[in-house]
Every structure is written in structure tokens, then in C-alpha cells.
Write a protein that holds these residues in place. Structure first.
Motif, short mmCIF file in Angstrom:
data_model
loop_
_atom_site.label_atom_id
_atom_site.label_comp_id
_atom_site.label_asym_id
_atom_site.label_seq_id
_atom_site.Cartn_x
_atom_site.Cartn_y
_atom_site.Cartn_z
N GLY A 1 0.80 -1.21 0.00
CA GLY A 1 0.00 0.00 0.00
C GLY A 1 0.84 1.26 0.00
O GLY A 1 2.06 1.22 0.18
N THR A 2 0.16 2.38 -0.20
CA THR A 2 0.81 3.69 -0.21
C THR A 2 0.47 4.43 1.07
O THR A 2 -0.70 4.51 1.45
N VAL A 3 1.45 4.98 1.74
CA VAL A 3 1.27 5.70 3.00
C VAL A 3 0.57 7.02 2.72
O VAL A 3 1.08 7.85 1.96
N GLN A 4 -0.60 7.22 3.32
CA GLN A 4 -1.36 8.44 3.12
C GLN A 4 -1.11 9.46 4.23
O GLN A 4 -1.07 10.66 3.98
N ASN A 5 -0.97 8.97 5.45
CA ASN A 5 -0.86 9.89 6.58
C ASN A 5 -0.20 9.18 7.76
O ASN A 5 -0.37 7.97 7.94
N ILE A 6 0.54 9.94 8.57
CA ILE A 6 1.13 9.44 9.81
C ILE A 6 0.80 10.45 10.90
O ILE A 6 1.17 11.63 10.81
N GLU A 7 0.07 9.99 11.94
CA GLU A 7 -0.40 10.88 12.99
C GLU A 7 0.13 10.44 14.35
O GLU A 7 0.37 9.24 14.58
N THR A 8 0.31 11.41 15.23
CA THR A 8 0.66 11.13 16.61
C THR A 8 -0.61 11.09 17.44
O THR A 8 -1.43 12.01 17.37
N ILE A 9 -0.80 10.03 18.22
CA ILE A 9 -2.02 9.86 18.99
C ILE A 9 -1.70 9.78 20.47
O ILE A 9 -0.55 9.56 20.87
#
Length: 245
Positions: A81-89
């Protein structure tokens, strides 16, 4: 015709209607169309046809989501897959949530997966990656199924040690990459300063409206919040994000 189409979609969303029955109704309508002679009857047929088309369109979408989610559920040797977003939670066990658009049979799909990790995942947005030996939890048969369908998320994985291979790395701009990184860092620091000084529910709402951070709110609470804002005619406020501000 448009009203009938929308009515069909809403009907299928609200009530269970087997797709086999929809196809049967389609066949009956097509058979009866040859016997229509007056313009009024043809208009009525067109409205009924649009209504059934709306029902079938919704059913096809639901069936596609369900089948894809079932195929991805459980242990998977490899997922591309293609990375769309990386978030800190904010979570005691996991710190990062990566949204990855899935490839199936070498073709990009309209669905994505969530991968939760404790440490930085090691890939960047827009990278084409291949996840290895990973277990996915299905979004089906849960109280957040409709919300997951809306977000087009077909699986979630909670991984301590993520194993992946980068198939294609996105080339970053040498000129703008440091500027973008600085803006994102300041944006995150500003939100963290505000979040630490206000009650949790207030911080979540501020992050949602002014920073576009919805990962801090649990899906069930987010759905309840959206429903409440929709009831009072304020749902457009939740559409704001840090980019708009």
C-alpha cells in the motif's frame, strides 16, 4: 429522478434489502417497460428505476467493503500500500497511527488500513511499502462499523515491531522539506501546549476544529459529537481543519 435516486440510497442505508431482490425488481421493471405506452407511465417507471438504482448502488458499495474487509481480516503474510498519513495519537500503548491505502492484485483500491505502532514507523508519507507478517482486526460486526465504512478503513493492526519493505520512496523537495517539517513541528507543539492546559474534552474539540486532529477522539465519541452538532445545525464547524484556518 435525482430525488428518487437519493431516496433509494437512504432507504438501503436505513433498511436491509437483499441485493438479489433488487436485481429481481430490476428484471421485472425491464420486462414491464415494453408494455408502457403513455408518457405518465414512463415517468413513473423512470422514478421507480432510479429508486432501485439508488438501492443497488448502495448495496454494491456495502458488498465491496464487506468482501475486501473479510479478505484482509486475520493474519496476512504481505500487504502492499501507499502511505497516506502518519499521525501522533494519545494512547498508553501506541503513539503513531499510519493510514495506508491498500493495493489488491497489484491495483490500488479505494480502501485504507490503520497501523498503530509504539515507535516511529520508519516510512514517510507517499512511500509505497509492503507490510510483512501482520495481523488485521476486521471492522465488521462492531459498533463502529458504519464509521469505519465512512472512513473507508477495512482493517486495523496493532504492532509492536513493524516489519516492512519500501518498494518506492517518495522523493522530497530539498527546498521545501525543512520548511514543511518546521511548520508541522510548531503546529504540533502549539497543540500540545494548549492540550496540556485545558480539560481533555475541550482539548479534543480544539484539536478537531482548529488543528484538524480527530485521532485524539475515540470513534464512538466522535460519532456522538457529530450527531449532536448535526442536530443543532453546527456540523459544518467540524469540517474545519488547521489547513483551512
Amino acid at each position: 429522478l435525482n430525488i428518487s435516486l437519493i431516496a433509494g440510497i437512504l432507504f438501503a442505508y436505513q433498511f436491509y434489502f437483499p441485493i438479489s431482490l433488487s436485481m429481481l425488481c430490476f428484471g421485472i421493471c425491464c420486462f414491464c417497460f415494453t408494455s408502457l405506452k403513455t408518457t405518465t407511465n414512463k415517468i413513473q417507471f423512470g422514478a421507480l428505476f432510479s429508486f432501485l438504482l439508488g438501492i443497488t448502488t448502495f448495496q454494491v458499495h456495502e458488498l465491496s467493503f464487506t468482501q475486501t474487509a473479510q479478505q484482509l481480516s486475520g493474519f496476512q503474510a504481505k500487504v502492499c500500500g501507499t502511505v497516506q498519513n502518519i499521525e501522533t495519537i494519545h494512547n498508553n500503548k501506541f503513539t503513531y497511527k499510519s493510514t495506508i491505502q491498500v493495493y489488491r492484485n497489484s491495483k490500488k483500491t479505494e480502501y485504507s488500513i490503520w497501523v498503530f505502532t509504539k515507535n516511529p514507523p520508519g516510512f514517510r508519507v507517499s512511500d509505497l511499502i509492503e507490510l510483512e507478517k501482520i495481523y488485521f482486526q476486521s471492522p465488521l460486526k462492531k459498533n463502529i462499523e458504519q464509521w469505519m465504512k465512512k472512513e473507508r478503513i477495512i482493517g486495523s493492526a496493532f504492532v509492536k515491531n513493524l516489519t516492512f519493505t519500501t518498494l518506492k520512496q517518495e522523493k522530497s523537495s530539498y527546498l521545501f522539506s525543512p520548511i514543511t517539517a518546521y511548520i508541522n513541528r510548531k503546529r504540533s507543539q502549539t497543540f500540545q501546549n494548549i492540550y496540556s492546559k485545558v480539560p481533555t474534552h475541550v482539548g479534543d474539540l480544539i484539536g478537531l476544529i482548529f488543528f484538524g486532529y480527530k485521532q485524539n477522539i475515540e470513534p464512538t465519541k466522535l460519532m456522538a459529537l457529530r450527531t449532536l452538532y448535526l442536530k443543532w445545525g453546527l456540523s459544518h464547524y467540524l469540517a474545519r481543519s488547521g489547513l483551512h484556518i
